[in-house]
Design a protein around this motif. Structure first.
Motif, mmCIF file in Angstrom:
data_model
loop_
_atom_site.group_PDB
_atom_site.id
_atom_site.type_symbol
_atom_site.label_atom_id
_atom_site.label_comp_id
_atom_site.label_asym_id
_atom_site.label_seq_id
_atom_site.Cartn_x
_atom_site.Cartn_y
_atom_site.Cartn_z
ATOM 1 N N GLY A 134 52.245 50.835 21.130
ATOM 2 C CA GLY A 134 52.640 51.851 22.091
ATOM 3 C C GLY A 134 53.711 52.782 21.571
ATOM 4 N N LEU A 135 54.640 53.172 22.446
ATOM 5 C CA LEU A 135 55.658 54.172 22.134
ATOM 6 C C LEU A 135 57.035 53.530 22.055
ATOM 7 C CD1 LEU A 135 56.393 57.267 21.895
ATOM 8 C CD2 LEU A 135 56.873 57.140 24.348
ATOM 9 N N SER A 136 57.694 53.652 20.902
ATOM 10 C CA SER A 136 59.098 53.251 20.740
ATOM 11 C C SER A 136 59.340 51.789 21.079
ATOM 12 C CB SER A 136 60.009 54.125 21.629
ATOM 13 O OG SER A 136 59.830 55.488 21.367
ATOM 14 N N SER A 137 58.314 50.963 21.054
ATOM 15 C CA SER A 137 58.427 49.607 21.573
ATOM 16 C C SER A 137 57.823 48.592 20.614
ATOM 17 C CB SER A 137 57.748 49.504 22.945
ATOM 18 O OG SER A 137 58.372 50.355 23.886
ATOM 19 N N ALA A 138 58.101 47.319 20.898
ATOM 20 C CA ALA A 138 57.584 46.229 20.085
ATOM 21 C C ALA A 138 57.102 45.108 20.997
ATOM 22 C CB ALA A 138 58.658 45.711 19.130
ATOM 23 N N SER A 139 56.000 44.482 20.621
ATOM 24 C CA SER A 139 55.416 43.406 21.410
ATOM 25 C C SER A 139 55.467 42.088 20.654
ATOM 26 C CB SER A 139 53.976 43.759 21.786
ATOM 27 O OG SER A 139 53.944 44.825 22.711
ATOM 28 N N ASP A 140 55.232 41.006 21.389
ATOM 29 C CA ASP A 140 55.231 39.661 20.825
ATOM 30 C C ASP A 140 54.279 39.598 19.636
ATOM 31 O OD1 ASP A 140 55.452 36.951 20.414
ATOM 32 O OD2 ASP A 140 54.382 36.376 22.230
ATOM 33 N N ARG A 141 54.703 38.929 18.556
ATOM 34 C CA ARG A 141 53.903 38.883 17.335
ATOM 35 C C ARG A 141 52.751 37.892 17.409
ATOM 36 N NH1 ARG A 141 55.191 34.818 13.522
ATOM 37 N NH2 ARG A 141 57.021 33.542 13.984
ATOM 38 N N ARG A 142 52.710 37.041 18.439
ATOM 39 C CA ARG A 142 51.611 36.101 18.560
ATOM 40 C C ARG A 142 50.287 36.849 18.761
ATOM 41 N NH1 ARG A 142 54.066 31.828 22.886
ATOM 42 N NH2 ARG A 142 54.479 33.796 23.986
ATOM 43 N N VAL A 143 49.223 36.345 18.170
ATOM 44 C CA VAL A 143 47.913 36.985 18.221
ATOM 45 C C VAL A 143 47.091 36.299 19.304
ATOM 46 C CG1 VAL A 143 45.909 37.720 16.888
ATOM 47 C CG2 VAL A 143 48.108 37.373 15.740
ATOM 48 N N HIS A 144 46.730 37.054 20.337
ATOM 49 C CA HIS A 144 46.124 36.482 21.545
ATOM 50 C C HIS A 144 44.620 36.741 21.596
ATOM 51 C CE1 HIS A 144 45.999 35.202 25.776
ATOM 52 N NE2 HIS A 144 45.132 36.188 25.948
ATOM 53 N N PHE A 145 43.895 35.726 22.089
ATOM 54 C CA PHE A 145 42.457 35.848 22.319
ATOM 55 C C PHE A 145 42.112 35.269 23.692
ATOM 56 C CE2 PHE A 145 42.870 35.764 17.750
ATOM 57 C CZ PHE A 145 41.919 36.669 17.302
ATOM 58 N N GLY A 146 41.318 36.011 24.471
ATOM 59 C CA GLY A 146 40.663 35.435 25.628
ATOM 60 C C GLY A 146 39.365 34.791 25.175
ATOM 61 N N LEU A 147 39.071 33.601 25.664
ATOM 62 C CA LEU A 147 37.880 32.869 25.217
ATOM 63 C C LEU A 147 36.806 32.744 26.286
ATOM 64 C CD1 LEU A 147 39.472 29.913 23.192
ATOM 65 C CD2 LEU A 147 38.812 32.192 22.392
ATOM 66 N N GLY A 148 37.004 33.385 27.451
ATOM 67 C CA GLY A 148 35.999 33.263 28.494
ATOM 68 C C GLY A 148 35.862 31.813 28.929
ATOM 69 N N ARG A 149 34.623 31.310 29.061
ATOM 70 C CA ARG A 149 34.375 29.941 29.518
ATOM 71 C C ARG A 149 34.358 28.938 28.365
ATOM 72 N NH1 ARG A 149 32.526 30.519 34.821
ATOM 73 N NH2 ARG A 149 33.760 32.268 35.611
ATOM 74 N N ASN A 150 34.648 29.392 27.162
ATOM 75 C CA ASN A 150 34.600 28.521 25.995
ATOM 76 C C ASN A 150 35.876 27.688 25.899
ATOM 77 O OD1 ASN A 150 32.052 29.646 24.627
ATOM 78 N ND2 ASN A 150 33.287 31.483 24.972
ATOM 79 N N ARG A 151 35.705 26.376 25.797
ATOM 80 C CA ARG A 151 36.838 25.464 25.798
ATOM 81 C C ARG A 151 37.409 25.210 24.411
ATOM 82 N NH1 ARG A 151 37.483 22.857 30.642
ATOM 83 N NH2 ARG A 151 35.787 23.162 32.153
ATOM 84 N N GLN A 152 36.767 25.757 23.397
ATOM 85 C CA GLN A 152 37.313 25.615 22.058
ATOM 86 C C GLN A 152 36.819 26.747 21.175
ATOM 87 O OE1 GLN A 152 36.115 21.915 20.228
ATOM 88 N NE2 GLN A 152 34.150 22.723 19.561
ATOM 89 N N ALA A 153 37.542 26.986 20.102
ATOM 90 C CA ALA A 153 37.076 27.892 19.057
ATOM 91 C C ALA A 153 36.367 27.045 18.017
ATOM 92 C CB ALA A 153 38.254 28.631 18.435
ATOM 93 N N GLU A 154 35.113 27.377 17.761
ATOM 94 C CA GLU A 154 34.360 26.611 16.765
ATOM 95 C C GLU A 154 34.926 26.842 15.370
ATOM 96 O OE1 GLU A 154 32.215 24.493 17.794
ATOM 97 O OE2 GLU A 154 32.314 25.189 19.879
ATOM 98 N N ARG A 155 35.392 28.075 15.159
ATOM 99 C CA ARG A 155 35.892 28.410 13.824
ATOM 100 C C ARG A 155 36.926 29.521 13.937
ATOM 101 N NH1 ARG A 155 34.716 31.836 9.389
ATOM 102 N NH2 ARG A 155 34.705 30.762 7.368
ATOM 103 N N ILE A 156 38.010 29.377 13.210
ATOM 104 C CA ILE A 156 39.018 30.428 13.100
ATOM 105 C C ILE A 156 39.211 30.731 11.623
ATOM 106 C CG2 ILE A 156 41.419 31.086 13.512
ATOM 107 C CD1 ILE A 156 41.466 29.111 15.832
#
Length: 558
Positions: free
Chosen positions: A510-532
């Motif tokens: 955005g403008l003149s700002s900084a956000s949390d460095r953590r990388v976020h993902f929504g997974l919907g109805r999936n209870r796990q990530a098969e692969r990262i």
């Protein structure tokens, strides 16, 4: 017949692909809702821009906000930038101090400004967050009108001003201090140390400011009343000092009216590129050549102008993958009538999909300052947020338009199509304010991205995400070893049973700002990530398998 079968097979493949995409994204997410909890959170701050009848240009431009975990307790804290007196440009008292609020992990925050020593100096504009010395604690860089500051995080809850030692005052070789409006950390040469880009706006002094009027009413001047400035790039020497490489890198060759910088590797060559939005001037896209130099390719890449071939009053920008194809896209906000350009990445260039995506329709009537691309309902598709307000505080008299506006959230309802869901985002979300910078973070660690907005001459908004659904999520907190310790620039690919999506680590949003460095993902109805798969800036590729959802994953570079 053989050709017909081939066509049928091709159609089957396409339909299968679309079905997979639909499976990933067709979650009934429910409405995106926010609640402003600033009043009961303990975040007591008023952004003082020294508003005056003289309409000094710097008054209307401030300021930014940051979400950062300065003490590494796993809970994002908040830092607000403030103004100063005019024309003196000094913080004459606590009413002009920048403010740091510690997250108490219970929905409340404590003002630790004095203890931390982060009151700031001069007329502030923005904040950039990054661990420049790889000691494990995030540091602050504060661009401003008359002062730029580097505050080193000592790791004990305090900060030290090391601006002079580091060589980051922002003063050029002629002794002139440009008006800096933003900054961002990134490792342009992949040497494991974060470098710094400072975004400069226009040449301005209170003594030589022009007088501008609209319908005989004193008003803030348009950008064409001022001469533009080049941005500045500083290389991290790895010993606590920086070298100004503006000229030899290629950034010094172009003069613009910079507002925001956003970082991503748009062509997948392993080196981070830079997008810069300009105010009433064409946007810049600096391609990283991998040898310490950059080539400006904005026109050739199709991101210099909007779909009508015009420059806009570009303000905030975000640079990340919107359509889950693995290529980071660009979203820019501007003034009413501009529409907010949405550029989709095709690999070597971009296509303007502002109208086709519906963004033109929902944004044409707004003016926005800050913005961000985040999945607010965790349905696997990233949505758009804009912090809205008029440019002028007397626009009621001049344009018959309100100067204070509510913010907007545009949900990616179907792949590639956005709808304005702001009206349903909750009663407190409807409040008009003179919104400016915006930061994004999961403040309460419930897996939903929250939003913090700085407001001129008013309290900030702390919007907790109250969206109700059964969707899952995953956040990654990266620690680099060969790469920079924050992992900024790392590309993350997450595959679930329903499909694949992409994001990358950055704090410049955005403008003149900084956000949390953590990388976020929504997974919907999936209870796990098969692969990262994590592609670190060093070139190391790391693969993790069968990772459970609904957690913050600590990922350390091998």
């Amino acid at each position: 017949m053989k050709r017909a079968l081939t066509l049928a097979a091709w159609l089957t493949l396409v339909l299968s692909f679309l079905a997979a995409q639909h499976k990933t994204q067709s979650v009934t997410a429910g409405p995106i809702r926010f609640e402003n909890v600033a009043g009961r959170s303990g975040v007591r701050f008023t952004l003082n821009n020294s508003r005056s009848p003289q309409k000094h240009q710097i008054e209307t431009m401030i300021s930014g906000v940051a979400a950062l975990d300065y003490d590494n307790d796993g809970w994002p804290d908040l830092y607000f930038v403030n103004g100063a007196t005019i024309p003196g440009l000094e913080k004459s008292g606590p009413g002009f101090w920048n403010r740091l609020f510690h997250n108490n992990r219970d929905g409340s925050f404590t003002d630790v400004t004095v203890k931390a020593g982060v009151q700031g100096t001069g007329f502030g504009m923005g904040v950039a967050v990054g661990d420049y010395d790889n000691d494990g604690f995030e540091d602050l860089y504060l661009p401003g009108v008359n002062r730029n500051q580097l505050l080193h995080n000592n790791g004990d809850g305090t900060f030290t001003d090391v601006t002079a030692k580091a060589g980051l005052s922002g003063i050029d070789s002629t002794g002139y201090k440009p008006w800096s409006i933003g900054a961002g950390w990134f490792d342009f040469d992949n040497d494991g140390h974060l470098d710094l880009l400072v975004v400069n706006y226009v040449k301005w002094t209170a003594a030589n400011e022009p007088v501008c009027k609209v319908n005989e009413i004193r008003a803030y001047c348009a950008p064409d009343s001022y001469e533009g400035l080049p941005n500045r790039l500083y290389h991290n020497n790895g010993d606590g000092t920086f070298t100004d490489v503006t000229e030899r890198s290629g950034f010094g060759k172009l003069v613009g009216k910079g507002m925001a910088a956003a970082f991503a590797d748009y062509d997948g060559d392993g080196f981070t590129d830079v997008f810069i939005s300009n105010d009433t001037f064409r946007n810049f896209l600096f391609h990283n050549n991998g040898d310490g130099t950059f080539t400006e390719v904005g026109i050739r890449a199709g991101v210099a102008y909007n779909e009508d071939g015009k420059s806009i009053a570009g303000m905030g920008a975000d640079f990340r993958d919107i359509d889950n194809d693995g290529r980071p896209d660009i979203f820019v906000v501007g003034m009413i009538g501009d529409t907010f350009p949405l550029f989709l990445n095709r690999g070597r260039d971009f296509v303007d999909t502002t109208s086709r995506s519906g963004v033109a329709r929902v944004s044409r009537g707004h003016t926005a300052w800050g913005n961000g691309i985040f999945d607010f309902d965790n349905d696997c598709w990233k949505d758009l947020f804009t912090s809205n307000a008029s440019i002028l505080d007397n626009s009621e008299e001049i344009d018959r338009l309100p100067s204070k506006l509510p913010n907007s959230v545009f949900r990616q309802a179907t792949p590639g199509r956005f709808e304005d869901v702001s009206v349903g985002a909750g009663p407190s979300f409807q409040a008009p304010q003179a919104h400016r910078g915006v930061a994004f973070a999961d403040l309460d660690n419930d897996g939903k991205i929250d939003v913090v907005v700085a407001n001129q001459n008013a309290a900030p908004e702390v919007f907790l995400n109250r969206s109700s659904n059964d969707n899952h999520w995953l956040s990654l907190r990266l620690t680099g070893t060969r790469s920079n310790r924050d992992g900024l620039g790392a590309r993350v690919e997450v595959t679930t049973a329903g499909g694949t999506q992409f994001n990358h680590a950055t704090t410049a949003v955005g403008l003149s700002s900084a956000s949390d460095r953590r990388v976020h993902f929504g997974l919907g109805r999936n209870r796990q990530a098969e692969r990262i798969e994590i592609r670190w800036p060093s070139g190391v590729r790391q693969v993790l398998e069968r990772v459970a959802a609904d957690r913050v994953l600590e990922a350390r570079e091998p």
